[in-house]
Motif scaffolding. Structure first.
Motif, PDB file in Angstrom:
ATOM      1  N   LEU A 160     -10.584   6.897   0.365  1.00  0.00           N
ATOM      2  CA  LEU A 160     -11.695   6.700  -0.937  1.00  0.00           C
ATOM      3  C   LEU A 160     -10.352   7.372  -2.111  1.00  0.00           C
ATOM      4  O   LEU A 160      -9.955   8.519  -1.451  1.00  0.00           O
ATOM      5  CB  LEU A 160     -12.489   6.782  -1.230  1.00  0.00           C
ATOM      6  N   LEU A 161      -9.012   6.926  -2.250  1.00  0.00           N
ATOM      7  CA  LEU A 161      -8.911   6.814  -3.671  1.00  0.00           C
ATOM      8  C   LEU A 161      -9.691   6.393  -4.410  1.00  0.00           C
ATOM      9  O   LEU A 161      -9.210   5.676  -5.169  1.00  0.00           O
ATOM     10  CB  LEU A 161      -7.155   6.636  -3.631  1.00  0.00           C
ATOM     11  N   THR A 162      -9.570   8.418  -5.855  1.00  0.00           N
ATOM     12  CA  THR A 162      -9.884   7.681  -7.365  1.00  0.00           C
ATOM     13  C   THR A 162      -9.005   8.602  -8.067  1.00  0.00           C
ATOM     14  O   THR A 162      -8.475   9.858  -7.864  1.00  0.00           O
ATOM     15  CB  THR A 162     -11.100   8.328  -7.520  1.00  0.00           C
ATOM     16  N   LYS A 163      -8.750   8.184  -9.622  1.00  0.00           N
ATOM     17  CA  LYS A 163      -7.757   8.604 -10.861  1.00  0.00           C
ATOM     18  C   LYS A 163      -8.350   8.509 -12.017  1.00  0.00           C
ATOM     19  O   LYS A 163      -8.525   6.793 -11.538  1.00  0.00           O
ATOM     20  CB  LYS A 163      -6.105   8.023  -9.876  1.00  0.00           C
ATOM     21  N   THR A 164      -8.328   9.226 -12.869  1.00  0.00           N
ATOM     22  CA  THR A 164      -8.545   9.151 -13.615  1.00  0.00           C
ATOM     23  C   THR A 164      -7.586   8.825 -15.377  1.00  0.00           C
ATOM     24  O   THR A 164      -7.452  10.574 -14.783  1.00  0.00           O
ATOM     25  CB  THR A 164      -9.887  10.064 -14.654  1.00  0.00           C
ATOM     26  N   PHE A 165      -7.375   8.391 -16.047  1.00  0.00           N
ATOM     27  CA  PHE A 165      -6.046   8.672 -17.261  1.00  0.00           C
ATOM     28  C   PHE A 165      -6.634   7.817 -18.253  1.00  0.00           C
ATOM     29  O   PHE A 165      -6.746   6.890 -18.275  1.00  0.00           O
ATOM     30  CB  PHE A 165      -5.250   7.878 -16.474  1.00  0.00           C
ATOM     31  N   MET A 166      -6.609   9.046 -19.368  1.00  0.00           N
ATOM     32  CA  MET A 166      -7.364   8.903 -20.084  1.00  0.00           C
ATOM     33  C   MET A 166      -8.692   8.384 -20.304  1.00  0.00           C
ATOM     34  O   MET A 166      -9.262   8.743 -19.849  1.00  0.00           O
ATOM     35  CB  MET A 166      -6.033   7.902 -21.066  1.00  0.00           C
ATOM     36  N   ASN A 167      -8.826   7.007 -20.371  1.00  0.00           N
ATOM     37  CA  ASN A 167      -9.993   6.130 -21.349  1.00  0.00           C
ATOM     38  C   ASN A 167     -10.257   5.457 -19.623  1.00  0.00           C
ATOM     39  O   ASN A 167     -10.989   4.766 -19.643  1.00  0.00           O
ATOM     40  CB  ASN A 167     -10.200   5.269 -22.143  1.00  0.00           C
ATOM     41  N   TRP A 168      -8.998   5.327 -18.394  1.00  0.00           N
ATOM     42  CA  TRP A 168      -9.088   4.156 -18.191  1.00  0.00           C
ATOM     43  C   TRP A 168      -9.584   5.048 -16.382  1.00  0.00           C
ATOM     44  O   TRP A 168      -9.684   6.727 -15.914  1.00  0.00           O
ATOM     45  CB  TRP A 168      -7.582   3.550 -17.246  1.00  0.00           C
ATOM     46  N   ASP A 169      -9.805   4.365 -15.656  1.00  0.00           N
ATOM     47  CA  ASP A 169     -10.326   5.273 -13.842  1.00  0.00           C
ATOM     48  C   ASP A 169      -9.987   4.209 -13.134  1.00  0.00           C
ATOM     49  O   ASP A 169     -10.471   2.743 -13.461  1.00  0.00           O
ATOM     50  CB  ASP A 169     -12.121   6.133 -13.369  1.00  0.00           C
ATOM     51  N   ALA A 170      -9.484   4.472 -11.566  1.00  0.00           N
ATOM     52  CA  ALA A 170      -9.274   3.481 -10.774  1.00  0.00           C
ATOM     53  C   ALA A 170      -9.652   4.369  -9.233  1.00  0.00           C
ATOM     54  O   ALA A 170      -9.794   5.225  -9.360  1.00  0.00           O
ATOM     55  CB  ALA A 170      -7.419   2.856 -11.239  1.00  0.00           C
ATOM     56  N   TYR A 171      -9.055   2.984  -9.160  1.00  0.00           N
ATOM     57  CA  TYR A 171     -10.035   3.160  -7.486  1.00  0.00           C
ATOM     58  C   TYR A 171      -8.971   2.167  -5.747  1.00  0.00           C
ATOM     59  O   TYR A 171      -9.284   1.444  -6.560  1.00  0.00           O
ATOM     60  CB  TYR A 171     -10.993   3.629  -6.632  1.00  0.00           C
ATOM     61  N   SER A 172      -8.946   3.332  -5.022  1.00  0.00           N
ATOM     62  CA  SER A 172      -8.676   2.118  -3.984  1.00  0.00           C
ATOM     63  C   SER A 172      -9.265   2.757  -2.404  1.00  0.00           C
ATOM     64  O   SER A 172      -9.707   3.375  -3.184  1.00  0.00           O
ATOM     65  CB  SER A 172      -7.397   2.460  -4.101  1.00  0.00           C
ATOM     66  N   THR A 173      -9.569   1.445  -1.930  1.00  0.00           N
ATOM     67  CA  THR A 173     -10.405   1.990  -0.052  1.00  0.00           C
ATOM     68  C   THR A 173      -9.971   1.356   1.120  1.00  0.00           C
ATOM     69  O   THR A 173      -9.488   0.030   0.343  1.00  0.00           O
ATOM     70  CB  THR A 173     -11.722   1.875  -0.460  1.00  0.00           C
ATOM     71  N   ILE A 174      -8.910   2.166   1.647  1.00  0.00           N
ATOM     72  CA  ILE A 174      -9.737   1.022   2.871  1.00  0.00           C
ATOM     73  C   ILE A 174     -10.528   1.479   3.707  1.00  0.00           C
ATOM     74  O   ILE A 174     -10.569   2.842   4.094  1.00  0.00           O
ATOM     75  CB  ILE A 174      -7.719   1.222   3.562  1.00  0.00           C
ATOM     76  N   GLU A 175     -11.262   0.981   5.153  1.00  0.00           N
ATOM     77  CA  GLU A 175     -12.075   1.498   6.010  1.00  0.00           C
ATOM     78  C   GLU A 175     -11.513   0.578   7.701  1.00  0.00           C
ATOM     79  O   GLU A 175     -11.606  -0.483   7.493  1.00  0.00           O
ATOM     80  CB  GLU A 175     -13.094   0.971   5.544  1.00  0.00           C
ATOM     81  N   LEU A 176     -11.421   0.911   8.010  1.00  0.00           N
ATOM     82  CA  LEU A 176     -11.516   0.342   9.740  1.00  0.00           C
ATOM     83  C   LEU A 176     -12.687   0.959  10.599  1.00  0.00           C
ATOM     84  O   LEU A 176     -13.639   1.676  10.645  1.00  0.00           O
ATOM     85  CB  LEU A 176     -10.038   0.085  10.567  1.00  0.00           C
ATOM     86  N   HIS A 177     -13.043  -0.541  11.040  1.00  0.00           N
ATOM     87  CA  HIS A 177     -14.227  -0.348  12.354  1.00  0.00           C
ATOM     88  C   HIS A 177     -13.907  -0.887  13.516  1.00  0.00           C
ATOM     89  O   HIS A 177     -13.360  -1.774  13.262  1.00  0.00           O
ATOM     90  CB  HIS A 177     -15.670  -0.266  11.318  1.00  0.00           C
TER      91      HIS A 177
END
Length: 281
Positions: free
Chosen positions: A149-166
């Motif tokens: 899980l990757l997260t990032k906050t910039f000013m009033n925005w926030d974003a994330y991306s995730t990858i999962e394998l099972h």
């Protein structure tokens, strides 16, 4: 498998902020809008639609500064006409490690948490059902997954991306209609989300793509039945309110009919309400 109510997800119970512990309770209701999408991508809708309600508890706790453990406990209820079945769904436990900590400010580098999740087959699967899957509450397999899980906050925005394998383990099935083994394969989730924050409020959106290998079955008589690839995408919009540093609430809407090229699944639309309690470090 019904996409609208399958066990597991792209992100386990995980702390992505700066808290030491958190616990969330949520309740969701989903109506199956497309009853069946076959292996050729043809959508079929029936007059009666199944409804699924899920109550879930997610909890996570930090230990040794950058490590964390989490658990998800879901209870599911399915209703079709005057038939209702309910019970425990698949429990998931996870461990995570902060591989990209935010010790220093960076304009571009995200915070990253890698995780491993074990899903227990505590919910009855559709393969164990004698009523067409209406009493199924999970995938029915032991599954082990890894992801980031990757997260990032910039000013009033926030974003994330995730990858999962099972990967899932072969399961022995003994019912009145089938005796034999069911052989799942690999699967995965890929998700992206974006949010905008104003004061104590947040508007969010996300899309998650899900893929599962074909699930084959072999009866004790040696009859082999080949499965088909399952895939679908879940789009979601959410509204959150941060009451204080400890409490927050979220209302979300999800729709599986908007994106992707679904195969071998059912598609639903749903509403969910979540209440979360956090404890700071």
């Amino acid at each position: 498998a019904a996409a609208c109510c399958g066990g597991g997800g792209a992100v386990p119970a995980i702390i992505s902020g700066d808290d030491e512990a958190q616990i969330s309770t949520s309740i969701s209701t989903t109506e199956v809008i497309v009853n069946n999408v076959d292996s050729n991508g043809i959508w079929r809708k029936w007059d009666q639609h199944q409804k699924v309600q899920t109550f879930k508890i997610d909890a996570a706790h930090i230990f040794l500064d950058r490590w964390q453990v989490g658990v998800t406990l879901p209870v599911m209820q399915r209703t079709l006409n005057d038939q209702t079945y309910s019970g425990l769904s698949d429990i998931a436990v996870s461990v995570g490690y902060e591989v990209l900590p935010e010790w220093n400010y960076s304009a571009w580098r995200p915070k990253g948490i890698s995780f491993m999740q074990l899903t227990l087959p505590t919910g009855q699967s559709k393969f164990e059902s004698d009523v067409g899957g209406l009493d199924s509450r999970g995938n029915g397999f032991w599954a082990l997954g890894i992801g980031t899980l990757l997260t990032k906050t910039f000013m009033n925005w926030d974003a994330y991306s995730t990858i999962e394998l099972h990967t899932s383990r072969t399961q022995d099935i003994q019912t009145a209609s089938f005796q034999g083994i069911v052989k799942p394969g690999y699967g995965g989730n890929l998700g992206f989300g974006l949010g905008y924050n104003v004061s104590d409020f947040r508007l969010g959106s996300s899309v998650t793509w899900t893929y599962e290998d074909p699930i084959d079955s072999e009866s004790k008589l040696g009859i082999i039945q080949k499965g088909s690839v399952e895939r679908y995408a879940t789009a979601a919009a959410s509204f959150s309110y941060l009451a204080n540093d400890q409490w927050s609430g979220t209302v979300s809407y999800s729709d599986q009919t908007l994106f992707g090229n679904p195969l071998n699944t059912s598609l639903g639309r749903g509403l969910a309400v979540q209440l979360q309690r956090r404890w700071g470090r």
